[in-house]
Scaffold this motif. Sequence first.
Motif, PDB file in Angstrom:
ATOM      1  N   HIS A  24      43.693  48.816  39.725  1.00  0.00           N
ATOM      2  CA  HIS A  24      43.187  48.180  38.513  1.00  0.00           C
ATOM      3  C   HIS A  24      41.729  48.550  38.237  1.00  0.00           C
ATOM      4  O   HIS A  24      41.109  47.984  37.333  1.00  0.00           O
ATOM      5  CB  HIS A  24      43.347  46.658  38.616  1.00  0.00           C
ATOM      6  CG  HIS A  24      44.790  46.237  38.570  1.00  0.00           C
ATOM      7  ND1 HIS A  24      45.504  46.173  37.403  1.00  0.00           N
ATOM      8  CD2 HIS A  24      45.668  45.925  39.550  1.00  0.00           C
ATOM      9  CE1 HIS A  24      46.757  45.812  37.660  1.00  0.00           C
ATOM     10  NE2 HIS A  24      46.884  45.662  38.963  1.00  0.00           N
ATOM     11  N   GLY A  25      41.211  49.452  39.052  1.00  0.00           N
ATOM     12  CA  GLY A  25      39.855  49.945  38.823  1.00  0.00           C
ATOM     13  C   GLY A  25      38.785  48.882  38.984  1.00  0.00           C
ATOM     14  O   GLY A  25      37.767  48.908  38.295  1.00  0.00           O
ATOM     15  N   ALA A  45      34.890  41.059  39.504  1.00  0.00           N
ATOM     16  CA  ALA A  45      35.474  41.830  40.611  1.00  0.00           C
ATOM     17  C   ALA A  45      36.691  41.103  41.180  1.00  0.00           C
ATOM     18  O   ALA A  45      37.034  39.999  40.757  1.00  0.00           O
ATOM     19  CB  ALA A  45      34.426  42.020  41.710  1.00  0.00           C
ATOM     20  N   ILE A  46      37.315  41.747  42.149  1.00  0.00           N
ATOM     21  CA  ILE A  46      38.390  41.075  42.889  1.00  0.00           C
ATOM     22  C   ILE A  46      37.762  40.450  44.124  1.00  0.00           C
ATOM     23  O   ILE A  46      37.208  41.136  44.982  1.00  0.00           O
ATOM     24  CB  ILE A  46      39.510  42.069  43.237  1.00  0.00           C
ATOM     25  CG1 ILE A  46      40.141  42.503  41.911  1.00  0.00           C
ATOM     26  CG2 ILE A  46      40.519  41.428  44.211  1.00  0.00           C
ATOM     27  CD1 ILE A  46      41.415  43.230  41.961  1.00  0.00           C
ATOM     28  N   LEU A  47      37.799  39.135  44.157  1.00  0.00           N
ATOM     29  CA  LEU A  47      37.244  38.396  45.290  1.00  0.00           C
ATOM     30  C   LEU A  47      38.336  38.264  46.325  1.00  0.00           C
ATOM     31  O   LEU A  47      39.404  37.731  46.047  1.00  0.00           O
ATOM     32  CB  LEU A  47      36.797  37.007  44.808  1.00  0.00           C
ATOM     33  CG  LEU A  47      36.349  36.038  45.886  1.00  0.00           C
ATOM     34  CD1 LEU A  47      35.044  36.494  46.520  1.00  0.00           C
ATOM     35  CD2 LEU A  47      36.176  34.630  45.293  1.00  0.00           C
ATOM     36  N   TYR A  48      38.070  38.785  47.530  1.00  0.00           N
ATOM     37  CA  TYR A  48      39.093  38.730  48.588  1.00  0.00           C
ATOM     38  C   TYR A  48      38.587  37.867  49.733  1.00  0.00           C
ATOM     39  O   TYR A  48      37.686  38.258  50.470  1.00  0.00           O
ATOM     40  CB  TYR A  48      39.405  40.152  49.070  1.00  0.00           C
ATOM     41  CG  TYR A  48      40.481  40.222  50.150  1.00  0.00           C
ATOM     42  CD1 TYR A  48      41.540  39.334  50.171  1.00  0.00           C
ATOM     43  CD2 TYR A  48      40.436  41.203  51.137  1.00  0.00           C
ATOM     44  CE1 TYR A  48      42.519  39.409  51.145  1.00  0.00           C
ATOM     45  CE2 TYR A  48      41.413  41.292  52.117  1.00  0.00           C
ATOM     46  CZ  TYR A  48      42.453  40.387  52.117  1.00  0.00           C
ATOM     47  OH  TYR A  48      43.426  40.451  53.086  1.00  0.00           O
ATOM     48  N   LEU A  49      39.154  36.685  49.838  1.00  0.00           N
ATOM     49  CA  LEU A  49      38.755  35.756  50.898  1.00  0.00           C
ATOM     50  C   LEU A  49      39.759  35.875  52.036  1.00  0.00           C
ATOM     51  O   LEU A  49      40.889  35.405  51.934  1.00  0.00           O
ATOM     52  CB  LEU A  49      38.746  34.327  50.358  1.00  0.00           C
ATOM     53  CG  LEU A  49      37.693  34.056  49.283  1.00  0.00           C
ATOM     54  CD1 LEU A  49      38.124  32.909  48.400  1.00  0.00           C
ATOM     55  CD2 LEU A  49      36.341  33.748  49.916  1.00  0.00           C
ATOM     56  N   ASP A  50      39.316  36.531  53.091  1.00  0.00           N
ATOM     57  CA  ASP A  50      40.177  36.783  54.246  1.00  0.00           C
ATOM     58  C   ASP A  50      40.179  35.545  55.147  1.00  0.00           C
ATOM     59  O   ASP A  50      39.133  34.932  55.355  1.00  0.00           O
ATOM     60  CB  ASP A  50      39.587  37.982  55.017  1.00  0.00           C
ATOM     61  CG  ASP A  50      40.672  38.864  55.594  1.00  0.00           C
ATOM     62  OD1 ASP A  50      41.853  38.503  55.494  1.00  0.00           O
ATOM     63  OD2 ASP A  50      40.318  39.919  56.141  1.00  0.00           O
TER      64      ASP A  50
END
Length: 256
Positions: A46-47, A90-95
């Motif tokens: 998705h860029g 942005a894409i927030l990635y909560l691991d």
Amino acid sequence: MIPYYREVGDEVEVFDLCYKNRLPLMIKGPTGCGKSQFVAAMAARHGRPIIKVACNEDTTASDLLGRFFIKNMETAWQDGPVVRAVREGAILYLDEVAEAREDVIVVLHSITDHRRELYIDRINESLSAPESFMCVTSFNPGYQSGFKEMKPSTRQRFVTLALGYPPPEIEIEILIKMTGVAPAVAKAMVALADGIRKQPQLGLRETISTRLLIYSAGLINGGMHPRKALLHGAIESLTDDAKIIQALKDTAALHF
Ligand SMILES: Nc1ncnc2c1ncn2[C@@H]1O[C@H](COP(=O)(O)OP(=O)(O)OP(=O)(O)O)[C@@H](O)[C@H]1O
Ligand SMILES: [Mg+2]
């Protein structure tokens, strides 16, 4: 370059529709099954940049939202990763989001429901998430022990995708693609993994992951004998129990 990700089920469709409909996504699955790789590939598709936060029990709301610091005798505000992701779309990635305390996770509620808004009380600022912002979280249900369970009010804010280890024919393909290992070797490694995964009596906290197979294949490619490569690349990472290590070595010897 888009990171390599081999689709296993309908996860790409789920991600795409969440992105399009601006819904937050929770990915659950055991360690080393491809959650992070999937998110990296989808963000590239998705860029959008990924802003990743590794959560743990000490994670505070300030770690997520931001804090004041002193610069040249003056106080200045520094955005935390959640605020940056919202500002940048942005894409927030909560691991490992389940590791964070519930009172910390709650700061995400308004950004993960229909409001898509974030209020930062320390600087009295309200942010509206742009269309390209997406919140993705991951957790490993295997680590969940009662009290660590996330509240339904958090769980039900997310679309949920369950990932697992890929079926044998796909895992073989992934191993070959990621490491260039010989197909016959990949096939034997996956047969071994499949056997280990079907033995709950081994009592492993987590079973052998695709990640460990990739590590072992790397050692084999470097010239190490497969039995030794599997010992260092996988078996010793699974347990410290000498008897179980021996049982796993014996199983590996049946395949190599
Ligand atoms: N379907 C897949 N396509 C491509 N690579 C995969 C796939 N499944 C697993 N892998 C590979 O397995 C390895 C481990 O994957 P990854 O780091 O994404 O796991 P994870 O689920 O995020 O684990 P953890 O919970 O420990 O963070 C990576 O090298 C990844 O490329
Ligand atoms: Mg990961």
